[in-house]
Design an enzyme around this catalytic site. Structure first.
Site, short mmCIF file in Angstrom:
data_model
loop_
_atom_site.label_atom_id
_atom_site.label_comp_id
_atom_site.label_asym_id
_atom_site.label_seq_id
_atom_site.Cartn_x
_atom_site.Cartn_y
_atom_site.Cartn_z
N ASP A 193 0.84 -1.18 0.00
CA ASP A 193 0.00 0.00 0.00
C ASP A 193 0.89 1.25 0.00
O ASP A 193 1.77 1.39 0.85
CB ASP A 193 -0.92 -0.01 1.22
CG ASP A 193 -2.12 0.90 1.02
OD1 ASP A 193 -2.42 1.27 -0.13
OD2 ASP A 193 -2.77 1.24 2.02
N TYR A 237 1.24 5.66 -0.43
CA TYR A 237 0.83 6.83 0.36
C TYR A 237 1.16 8.01 -0.53
O TYR A 237 2.20 8.64 -0.37
CB TYR A 237 1.66 6.81 1.65
CG TYR A 237 1.41 7.86 2.70
CD1 TYR A 237 0.25 7.86 3.46
CD2 TYR A 237 2.39 8.83 2.98
CE1 TYR A 237 0.07 8.79 4.47
CE2 TYR A 237 2.21 9.76 3.99
CZ TYR A 237 1.04 9.74 4.73
OH TYR A 237 0.88 10.65 5.74
N HIS A 242 -4.05 14.05 1.32
CA HIS A 242 -4.25 13.11 2.44
C HIS A 242 -3.11 13.23 3.45
O HIS A 242 -3.34 13.29 4.67
CB HIS A 242 -4.34 11.68 1.90
CG HIS A 242 -4.26 10.62 2.96
ND1 HIS A 242 -5.25 10.41 3.89
CD2 HIS A 242 -3.30 9.69 3.23
CE1 HIS A 242 -4.90 9.40 4.68
NE2 HIS A 242 -3.73 8.96 4.31
N ARG A 301 0.78 15.15 13.49
CA ARG A 301 2.09 15.83 13.58
C ARG A 301 1.92 17.28 13.19
O ARG A 301 2.49 17.74 12.19
CB ARG A 301 3.11 15.21 12.60
CG ARG A 301 3.65 13.84 12.92
CD ARG A 301 4.63 13.37 11.82
NE ARG A 301 4.01 13.42 10.49
CZ ARG A 301 3.25 12.45 9.99
NH1 ARG A 301 3.05 11.36 10.67
NH2 ARG A 301 2.69 12.58 8.80
N GLU A 352 -10.74 3.94 3.97
CA GLU A 352 -9.83 4.74 3.15
C GLU A 352 -10.19 4.51 1.69
O GLU A 352 -10.14 3.38 1.20
CB GLU A 352 -8.36 4.38 3.41
CG GLU A 352 -7.85 4.93 4.75
CD GLU A 352 -6.34 4.85 4.91
OE1 GLU A 352 -5.68 4.15 4.12
OE2 GLU A 352 -5.82 5.50 5.85
N GLU A 404 -9.34 4.24 -1.83
CA GLU A 404 -8.12 4.03 -2.60
C GLU A 404 -8.45 3.37 -3.93
O GLU A 404 -9.55 2.86 -4.13
CB GLU A 404 -7.16 3.08 -1.84
CG GLU A 404 -6.68 3.60 -0.50
CD GLU A 404 -5.47 2.86 0.03
OE1 GLU A 404 -4.79 2.16 -0.76
OE2 GLU A 404 -5.20 2.97 1.24
N ASP A 409 -9.11 0.49 2.26
CA ASP A 409 -8.11 0.10 3.27
C ASP A 409 -8.67 0.46 4.64
O ASP A 409 -8.26 1.45 5.25
CB ASP A 409 -6.81 0.85 2.97
CG ASP A 409 -5.71 0.55 3.97
OD1 ASP A 409 -5.73 -0.54 4.55
OD2 ASP A 409 -4.85 1.42 4.16
N ARG A 465 -8.10 3.70 13.59
CA ARG A 465 -7.16 4.79 13.85
C ARG A 465 -6.59 4.76 15.25
O ARG A 465 -5.41 5.11 15.46
CB ARG A 465 -7.85 6.15 13.63
CG ARG A 465 -8.42 6.35 12.26
CD ARG A 465 -7.36 6.36 11.19
NE ARG A 465 -7.96 6.51 9.87
CZ ARG A 465 -7.31 6.31 8.74
NH1 ARG A 465 -6.03 5.91 8.75
NH2 ARG A 465 -7.91 6.47 7.58
N GLN A 503 -4.03 2.02 15.24
CA GLN A 503 -2.94 2.39 14.34
C GLN A 503 -2.01 3.44 14.95
O GLN A 503 -0.79 3.28 14.94
CB GLN A 503 -3.54 2.92 13.03
CG GLN A 503 -2.51 3.37 12.00
CD GLN A 503 -3.15 4.14 10.84
OE1 GLN A 503 -4.37 4.08 10.61
NE2 GLN A 503 -2.33 4.86 10.10
N LYS A 547 -4.53 -1.94 10.36
CA LYS A 547 -4.89 -2.08 8.95
C LYS A 547 -5.16 -3.53 8.55
O LYS A 547 -5.91 -3.77 7.59
CB LYS A 547 -3.73 -1.60 8.07
CG LYS A 547 -3.30 -0.17 8.30
CD LYS A 547 -4.13 0.78 7.49
CE LYS A 547 -3.50 2.17 7.43
NZ LYS A 547 -4.32 3.08 6.60
N THR A 586 -9.02 -5.69 4.13
CA THR A 586 -8.89 -4.74 3.03
C THR A 586 -9.79 -5.25 1.91
O THR A 586 -9.71 -6.42 1.54
CB THR A 586 -7.43 -4.65 2.53
OG1 THR A 586 -6.58 -4.32 3.63
CG2 THR A 586 -7.28 -3.62 1.43
N THR A 646 -4.68 6.42 0.38
CA THR A 646 -5.93 7.19 0.41
C THR A 646 -5.89 8.31 -0.62
O THR A 646 -4.88 8.99 -0.76
CB THR A 646 -6.11 7.80 1.81
OG1 THR A 646 -6.05 6.76 2.76
CG2 THR A 646 -7.44 8.51 1.92
N GLU A 672 -10.05 12.45 8.22
CA GLU A 672 -9.86 13.76 7.60
C GLU A 672 -11.16 14.55 7.58
O GLU A 672 -11.19 15.74 7.93
CB GLU A 672 -9.36 13.59 6.17
CG GLU A 672 -8.03 12.89 6.06
CD GLU A 672 -7.68 12.55 4.62
OE1 GLU A 672 -7.56 13.47 3.79
OE2 GLU A 672 -7.51 11.36 4.32
#
Lengths: 443, 443
Positions: B138, B140, B145, B154, B210, B212, B244, B248, B251, B264, B268, B370, B384
């Site tokens: 997978d 990113y 995203h 962060r 997610e 995707e 996916d 959270r 994770q 995760k 899936t 995502t 999000e």
């Protein structure tokens, strides 16, 4: 639980099984897949004993085994061990016990003669991958490794807060698993020098090994079916040695925030012989945690696992350079430790893997993560031994030094169990050589 | 390169292929694996057209196809599409072109009658996994995203420095890939509340989807064999929708330092129909980067990829709760965006995957990560849309609100391509429902 196969006084009629330092004793009987030299299309299951391999396809065709060992042997004789792993202890134990009896010095001469027909000398056995590994997971369960590496990359916070609460893991790459003896090319990739804004592309300059063990999953689970700690212990088929080759410069640049990828997936090596958990039973020890560490959450804790969840496997890493080979030297031992120091046990790893509902399949491989012991000489990777590449590791045999691996370097992992009350049980070796990178200027 | 299969004026003799909003037009011809209802043991390849499936096993047994399409059809008729994927464009294109001719309104009535025998109504086709996925990766690759999630976890440094230099990825879990329509249980796991020292164990309270896309690898590579960007473009078989699912809370507690794992790997989902890259050709667009972004390193850059590396796939996410179903409502659209906004292209992803020497295998699945567009309503995950669970997402159809998924919620992903010069090409849907967690107090 110990049984007659753990009797340290038992001897085999195959003399080499009693030779000093022999890994493949009567009490071991590790499983692998091999093809006899010259008949490479005919892969089949085998069991190592002394300097011989018992050809399980031949044995299954004999009339030597009682049921249910006979049925298990027919399954184990296949081109991979996946189906045999899927049988669980009900298949594993009868075959192991029957093999022990057939190979014991107490077997009558007529039986020995019939078994002898099923033997292939180890030197004539070309080893193959023991299982088709559909899924490979690598854990991170040595607190000493986590602290050693953490001090290099996160000096302000070397141990992440989750480490003492769960066995951390990431999914590895199954396609690039190779058998001991397979060389690999130094990987190309991106890295960024400290202080630089821009990465560069090229061959790794911080290529490393990781001393690990691997374990194979026996019977699989359905999606959504978690395994308790007790169930996990019975679902683990056996263990091998594993080298999780790592390109530190690529890894440290790419891994934030989703973890290692190209820094690891170019190659992972395993040893060909899988030592069953039953053979390791005499070497069970308490898990490697200290009194001040937090109590695991209930799903990761029980009395059996606390008392006997770990295994005292003695491990060493030999580094053999081109100069060693030119002088016919075996290489220098650059690290020696034991698996007993791991913070989490293999049962805890498997339970954690399934607790959210993730299914496992027979033949899945799980790595334990780098195995580093409590003292500096017990570190399981060059990035630790060289303190992040700041202190050269001496190789007394040739007078060379290493910060990281150079082309032509060969890393050999060895592992064995010994204690006064038991016969030696060894893993053989896991060997791999670094070839030069390919030139990608044309890409 | 466009060819006669991209002619938007071409029509099929299967009327439903021309119905407004039909995903499976003559210009699409997506591949899947199905079993006819009542004969579930007989999985075989199929191609969707209108409201029908062309049974490739039946078609291969007819005398309708010229070579080399006939040989390709025999391969595609198998229980998985892996071998067909491994044929590469030399197998894919002849079969697609021959199917187009057979299903075109210009086919003569006798041919139409012979093809009709090979049709199974879509409603009578039980869909299966299109390939045995040995390896699932997978990526990113949406900068929107990455920024949206980064601001939550962060805030001081939402975009990691590597994001604009390489397509970040992690290895996913192949065993827990399921087909659209398969429900899954809310996962149990560890999480730690902000400010708490100690984690707790239990069902996820921040379960998310997610949005995707996935792509399947065609011909595989050997260990150590990197693919250039040009080679990668020709090695991608086609694309599907992918969800996916993510816990959270689990994770974010577990992922430092090695990335997502239990958060995760419990499930899936993918859509059953794989749209070939040839069918997507009319919808190729420049990659989704801005003028101020750094130039990719040479191995990740060429003029073709810059000009046509991305695809304008329109995507939407429907959330259907138990209340929607009780009132026979289809659910509310909570996000709509396009795949064109991804920062990295599928060819860049595949090249990055192989550049260090990691081998890929036919049927490997790669997720794009995502897909979130530049505006708030284009975010591809609840974490999000709800700004990390701080703002409820309204569901106008029922008046409910959601921060994260609740038991009984069903998420439906849809995707399609449309532009004035081309016929519509759609992906169908990828659907999954959240079942309550199992009670692990007994463990």
């Amino acid at each position: 639980m110990l049984n007659f196969t753990h009797d340290s006084t038992a001897r085999s009629w195959i003399a080499a099984a009693q030779a000093p330092g022999c890994d493949f004793t009567l009490q071991n009987l590790p499983y692998g897949v091999f093809a006899p030299k010259g008949r490479l299309e005919r892969s089949r299951g085998g069991v190592a004993i002394g300097d011989q391999v018992v050809d399980l396809a031949q044995l299954a065709a004999s009339s030597l085994l009682p049921e249910p060992a006979q049925a298990a042997c027919s399954v184990a004789a296949g081109e991979t061990l996946n189906a045999f792993m899927g049988m669980g202890p009900a298949g594993w134990q009868p075959l192991r016990h029957a093999l022990f009896r057939l190979l014991s010095a107490e077997a009558d001469p007529a039986t020995q003669a019939k078994v002898r027909v099923c033997l292939v000398p180890l030197v004539d056995a070309v080893m193959k991958m023991p299982a088709q590994v559909h899924n490979y997971t690598d854990f991170y369960t040595s607190v000493h490794h986590a602290l050693n590496v953490g001090r290099v990359v996160r000096p302000e916070n070397p141990l992440t807060p989750n480490f003492q609460w769960l066995p951390i893991a990431y999914h590895g790459r199954a396609s690039s698993l190779v058998l001991s003896g397979t060389p690999f090319r130094r990987p190309n990739g991106q890295s960024r020098a400290a202080g630089s804004q821009t990465p560069v592309f090229g061959p790794s300059r911080r290529l490393d090994f990781e001393l690990e063990m691997g374990f194979f999953v026996g019977p699989g689970t359905a999606l959504g079916e978690p395994l308790s700690l007790t169930e996990s212990r019975d679902r683990i088929f056996g263990m091998c040695l594993l080298n999780d080759w790592s390109a530190r410069d690529h890894q440290f640049w790419e891994m934030d925030p989703l973890g290692p990828f190209l820094g690891k997936n170019f190659c992972t090596s395993i040893s060909p012989w899988i030592v069953s958990m039953e053979a390791l039973e005499p070497f069970r020890v308490p898990f490697g945690r200290s009194d001040g560490d937090p109590q695991p959450l209930p799903y990761l804790d029980n009395a059996t696992d606390r008392a006997t969840g770990s295994v005292d496997v003695q491990l060493e890493v030999l580094l053999q350079t081109r100069q060693h080979r030119a002088r016919e030297l075996p290489g220098d031992c650059i690290s020696a430790t034991s698996f007993r120091h791991q913070y989490w046990t293999v049962a805890q790893m498997l339970t954690q893997h399934t607790v959210g509902g993730c299914n496992v399949q027979s033949g899945d491989l799980m790595g334990t993560g780098t195995i580093s012991g409590p003292t500096p000489g017990e570190a399981g990777a060059l990035v630790e031994l060289s303190l992040g590449g700041t202190r050269a590791v001496p190789l007394p045999g040739t007078g060379e030094m290493r910060h990281f691996l150079e082309d032509g370097d060969c890393v050999v992992l060895r592992g064995w169990c010994e204690n006064p009350g038991a016969a030696r049980v060894g893993f053989g070796e896991c060997r791999g050589e670094v070839l030069p990178s390919i030139n990608l200027n044309a890409m």
